[in-house]
Motif scaffolding. Structure first.
Motif, PDB file in Angstrom:
ATOM      1  N   MET A 199      17.466  40.122  46.318  1.00 52.21           N
ATOM      2  CA  MET A 199      18.581  41.494  47.179  1.00 52.21           C
ATOM      3  C   MET A 199      17.236  42.276  46.735  1.00 52.21           C
ATOM      4  O   MET A 199      17.084  42.927  47.628  1.00 52.21           O
ATOM      5  N   LEU A 200      16.491  42.398  45.510  1.00 50.81           N
ATOM      6  CA  LEU A 200      15.423  43.893  45.490  1.00 50.81           C
ATOM      7  C   LEU A 200      14.245  43.403  45.756  1.00 50.81           C
ATOM      8  O   LEU A 200      13.723  44.623  46.201  1.00 50.81           O
ATOM      9  N   ALA A 201      13.836  42.674  46.326  1.00 49.84           N
ATOM     10  CA  ALA A 201      12.556  42.099  47.045  1.00 49.84           C
ATOM     11  C   ALA A 201      13.389  43.056  48.342  1.00 49.84           C
ATOM     12  O   ALA A 201      12.481  43.449  49.166  1.00 49.84           O
ATOM     13  N   ALA A 202      14.344  42.051  49.043  1.00 43.11           N
ATOM     14  CA  ALA A 202      14.955  42.093  50.266  1.00 43.11           C
ATOM     15  C   ALA A 202      15.156  43.814  50.623  1.00 43.11           C
ATOM     16  O   ALA A 202      14.208  44.435  51.649  1.00 43.11           O
ATOM     17  N   TYR A 203      15.615  44.461  49.657  1.00 36.80           N
ATOM     18  CA  TYR A 203      15.710  45.987  49.769  1.00 36.80           C
ATOM     19  C   TYR A 203      14.688  46.661  49.211  1.00 36.80           C
ATOM     20  O   TYR A 203      14.489  48.335  50.569  1.00 36.80           O
ATOM     21  N   SER A 204      14.089  46.107  49.418  1.00 36.25           N
ATOM     22  CA  SER A 204      12.561  46.775  48.784  1.00 36.25           C
ATOM     23  C   SER A 204      11.415  46.707  50.015  1.00 36.25           C
ATOM     24  O   SER A 204      11.063  47.112  50.073  1.00 36.25           O
ATOM     25  N   LEU A 257      25.802  37.743  46.910  1.00 39.25           N
ATOM     26  CA  LEU A 257      26.405  38.761  47.083  1.00 39.25           C
ATOM     27  C   LEU A 257      26.416  40.213  46.233  1.00 39.25           C
ATOM     28  O   LEU A 257      26.103  38.972  44.664  1.00 39.25           O
ATOM     29  N   ASN A 258      25.438  40.677  45.967  1.00 37.62           N
ATOM     30  CA  ASN A 258      26.199  41.786  44.264  1.00 37.62           C
ATOM     31  C   ASN A 258      27.324  42.328  44.308  1.00 37.62           C
ATOM     32  O   ASN A 258      28.597  42.011  44.745  1.00 37.62           O
ATOM     33  N   ASP A 259      27.482  42.880  42.362  1.00 36.80           N
ATOM     34  CA  ASP A 259      28.941  43.211  42.083  1.00 36.80           C
ATOM     35  C   ASP A 259      29.321  44.418  42.768  1.00 36.80           C
ATOM     36  O   ASP A 259      31.215  43.860  42.217  1.00 36.80           O
ATOM     37  N   ALA A 260      29.028  45.022  43.659  1.00 33.65           N
ATOM     38  CA  ALA A 260      29.709  45.972  45.182  1.00 33.65           C
ATOM     39  C   ALA A 260      29.627  44.819  46.284  1.00 33.65           C
ATOM     40  O   ALA A 260      30.364  45.721  46.976  1.00 33.65           O
ATOM     41  N   GLY A 261      29.456  43.636  45.940  1.00 35.33           N
ATOM     42  CA  GLY A 261      30.465  43.631  47.312  1.00 35.33           C
ATOM     43  C   GLY A 261      29.107  42.988  48.529  1.00 35.33           C
ATOM     44  O   GLY A 261      29.112  43.369  49.724  1.00 35.33           O
ATOM     45  N   GLN A 262      28.149  43.453  48.202  1.00 31.70           N
ATOM     46  CA  GLN A 262      26.580  43.899  49.266  1.00 31.70           C
ATOM     47  C   GLN A 262      25.764  42.083  49.205  1.00 31.70           C
ATOM     48  O   GLN A 262      25.460  41.679  48.047  1.00 31.70           O
ATOM     49  N   SER A 263      25.847  42.633  50.509  1.00 31.11           N
ATOM     50  CA  SER A 263      24.313  41.357  50.503  1.00 31.11           C
ATOM     51  C   SER A 263      22.494  41.967  50.715  1.00 31.11           C
ATOM     52  O   SER A 263      22.779  42.225  51.480  1.00 31.11           O
ATOM     53  N   PRO A 264      21.907  41.121  50.701  1.00 30.98           N
ATOM     54  CA  PRO A 264      20.625  41.009  51.280  1.00 30.98           C
ATOM     55  C   PRO A 264      20.195  41.755  52.127  1.00 30.98           C
ATOM     56  O   PRO A 264      19.716  42.601  52.305  1.00 30.98           O
ATOM     57  N   ILE A 265      20.482  41.440  53.376  1.00 30.01           N
ATOM     58  CA  ILE A 265      20.607  41.339  54.734  1.00 30.01           C
ATOM     59  C   ILE A 265      21.267  43.191  55.002  1.00 30.01           C
ATOM     60  O   ILE A 265      20.745  42.838  55.691  1.00 30.01           O
ATOM     61  N   ALA A 266      22.361  43.230  54.850  1.00 30.09           N
ATOM     62  CA  ALA A 266      23.263  44.307  54.874  1.00 30.09           C
ATOM     63  C   ALA A 266      22.734  44.961  53.742  1.00 30.09           C
ATOM     64  O   ALA A 266      21.784  46.794  54.712  1.00 30.09           O
ATOM     65  N   GLY A 267      21.853  45.104  53.200  1.00 28.81           N
ATOM     66  CA  GLY A 267      20.589  46.024  52.179  1.00 28.81           C
ATOM     67  C   GLY A 267      19.121  46.392  53.162  1.00 28.81           C
ATOM     68  O   GLY A 267      18.798  47.074  53.147  1.00 28.81           O
ATOM     69  N   ALA A 268      18.939  45.218  53.581  1.00 25.89           N
ATOM     70  CA  ALA A 268      17.471  45.543  53.970  1.00 25.89           C
ATOM     71  C   ALA A 268      17.722  45.718  55.865  1.00 25.89           C
ATOM     72  O   ALA A 268      17.828  46.915  55.930  1.00 25.89           O
ATOM     73  N   VAL A 269      19.012  46.355  56.093  1.00 27.39           N
ATOM     74  CA  VAL A 269      18.959  46.394  57.487  1.00 27.39           C
ATOM     75  C   VAL A 269      19.641  48.172  57.296  1.00 27.39           C
ATOM     76  O   VAL A 269      19.548  48.865  58.066  1.00 27.39           O
TER      77      VAL A 269
END
Length: 130
Positions: free
Chosen positions: A35-40, A59-71
């Motif tokens: 998640m952190l690598a993708a978001y960055s 998903l992280n504790d907030a219900g977010q996915s790595p792909i949504a973070g990258a988007v």
């Protein structure tokens, strides 16, 4: 190791994973190394973590996915790596398709396999991973 994921310190992080560090290690907010690598925006590191069995759908504790973070961050190369690695663009709140619509990232909808009108029911944003 979480800073290494954010900073894209691939050699250090991948050596640690190869030596036994769990590929799905999470921080206090449930964010994985992936998640952190993708978001960055680290597409190559994202690809290598997936190759080492990091779960692209965790998903992280907030219900977010790595792909949504990258988007959200507009990281098209990372979105493509995650999609190729099996990330489901329909997981999470908001999911990747909803995020693309919410932030006007129409160019990513095709990469995400969005259907006509899909993702129009956008929930309010929760905030970025930390």
């Amino acid at each position: 190791m979480f800073d290494a994921a954010r900073d894209g310190s691939s050699e250090l992080l991948l050596q640690a994973v190869d030596a036994g560090l769990p590929a799905n290690l999470t921080n206090d907010k449930g964010n994985t190394l992936l998640m952190l690598a993708a978001y960055s925006g680290h597409a190559d590191l994202t690809r290598e973590l997936i190759a080492r069995k990091a779960d692209p759908n965790r998903l992280n504790d907030a219900g977010q996915s790595p792909i949504a973070g990258a988007v959200f961050k507009g990281e098209e190369a990372v979105v493509r790596v995650l999609a190729e690695g099996g990330a489901d663009p329909r997981l999470g709140k908001p999911n990747a398709i909803q995020t693309a619509r919410m932030f006007g990232k129409a160019e990513l909808l095709e990469v995400l396999g969005a259907k006509e009108g899909e993702g129009m029911d956008v929930p309010p944003p929760v905030g970025p991973p930390a």
